[in-house]
Design an enzyme around this catalytic site. Structure first.
Site, PDB file in Angstrom:
ATOM      1  N   ASP A  67      43.768  39.476  39.345  1.00 11.54           N
ATOM      2  CA  ASP A  67      42.728  38.468  39.263  1.00 11.54           C
ATOM      3  C   ASP A  67      41.611  39.050  38.384  1.00 11.54           C
ATOM      4  O   ASP A  67      41.624  40.246  38.063  1.00 11.54           O
ATOM      5  CB  ASP A  67      42.222  38.145  40.673  1.00 11.54           C
ATOM      6  CG  ASP A  67      41.026  37.214  40.669  1.00 11.54           C
ATOM      7  OD1 ASP A  67      41.074  36.177  39.983  1.00 11.54           O
ATOM      8  OD2 ASP A  67      40.025  37.544  41.340  1.00 11.54           O
TER       9      ASP A  67
ATOM     10  N   ASP B 295      37.653  37.695  38.320  1.00  7.87           N
ATOM     11  CA  ASP B 295      36.377  37.678  39.047  1.00  7.87           C
ATOM     12  C   ASP B 295      36.485  38.428  40.365  1.00  7.87           C
ATOM     13  O   ASP B 295      37.319  38.089  41.211  1.00  7.87           O
ATOM     14  CB  ASP B 295      35.947  36.231  39.333  1.00  7.87           C
ATOM     15  CG  ASP B 295      35.207  35.599  38.186  1.00  7.87           C
ATOM     16  OD1 ASP B 295      34.181  36.150  37.765  1.00  7.87           O
ATOM     17  OD2 ASP B 295      35.658  34.550  37.695  1.00  7.87           O
TER      18      ASP B 295
ATOM     19  N   ASP C 154      40.865  39.602  45.229  1.00  7.94           N
ATOM     20  CA  ASP C 154      39.698  39.861  46.088  1.00  7.94           C
ATOM     21  C   ASP C 154      39.294  38.668  46.940  1.00  7.94           C
ATOM     22  O   ASP C 154      38.401  38.806  47.776  1.00  7.94           O
ATOM     23  CB  ASP C 154      38.494  40.265  45.226  1.00  7.94           C
ATOM     24  CG  ASP C 154      37.854  39.053  44.556  1.00  7.94           C
ATOM     25  OD1 ASP C 154      36.659  38.761  44.813  1.00  7.94           O
ATOM     26  OD2 ASP C 154      38.555  38.367  43.783  1.00  7.94           O
TER      27      ASP C 154
END
Length: 245
Positions: free
Chosen positions: A30, A32, A191
């Site tokens: 990922d 961000d 996250d």
């Protein structure tokens, strides 16, 4: 491969979580919150934009509101959630927010601790890699460029280019297809709850990074295990075990 979350278990307990993937073919990231700690910048950008347009009577949103309703979600879904009676206004507002975010990112973006260490581990083994993100294309390109990773990734997969963005598995399934690798020899770094759900739904073990989101929320999404960052001993124990296989 175990799907039992081991966010609070010992290093030994996490060692086997990735071992079944040998020989490893690829690692998916990922962007961000996973490559960079960008959530504070997104929060400030949303707070500034929403206050300017008088959302919630002009009262600034709280960080708790941001984490619960916005973090990790695609802008189309955010627009519907924040402006259910005027989605077009919501879409325009999220576009304006991204302009604010890019301004902040140009000045303040930083890599998650240990990122370049795991980058070297991946490069040394000749593994394929892709960035898989719900971020708009200009944001993704800016963050990847600012982090010096433009030449690192073989592909950048956008949620907006898929039938469904995260938490659906579509972006991760597309990454596997583009890289010509299988889910049985690939793992994911994520996250957010929506991102972990997407990776798990695509059939891969997900290493959850507790950059900002609370551990209890991430564990409910069933990651293979959780780490604080890329320097976490639990991660390196698992990678060393994978190397042995």
């Amino acid at each position: 491969m175990t799907s039992t979350p081991c966010g609070e278990k010992s290093v030994e307990s996490c060692k086997s979580s990735l071992a079944a993937l040998a020989p490893l073919q690829a690692v998916l990231f990922d962007v961000d919150g996973t490559l960079c700690d960008s959530d504070p910048l997104h929060y400030h950008a949303f707070r500034e934009m929403l206050q300017e347009i008088g959302f919630n009577g002009g009262v600034p949103i709280t960080e708790e509101f941001y984490m619960e309703n916005i973090s990790g979600k695609h802008n189309d879904d955010i627009a519907v959630l924040l402006f259910p009676d005027d989605v077009q206004r919501g879409l325009k507002s999220t576009d304006d927010k991204e302009t604010i975010f890019r301004r902040l990112a140009e000045e303040q973006l930083k890599a998650v601790n240990g990122l370049y260490k795991v980058k070297k581990w991946i490069e040394d083994r000749g593994l394929k890699r892709a960035a898989v993100t719900n971020a708009p294309k200009p944001n993704a390109e800016l963050m990847i460029s600012k982090l010096g990773l433009s030449d690192f990734f073989d592909a950048v997969i956008l949620g907006s280019d898929c039938d469904h963005a995260k938490p659906y598995p579509d972006p991760y399934l597309k990454a596997l297809e583009v890289l010509h690798v299988t889910k049985d020899h690939t793992f994911v770094f994520e996250d957010s709850v929506s991102g972990i759900k997407a990776g798990v739904a695509a059939g891969m073990p997900v290493v959850g990074i507790t950059t900002r989101n609370p551990e209890h929320s991430l564990i409910e999404a069933r990651p293979a295990f959780l780490v604080k960052d890329y320097d976490d001993p639990k991660l390196w124990a698992a990678l060393e075990e994978l190397d042995k296989k």
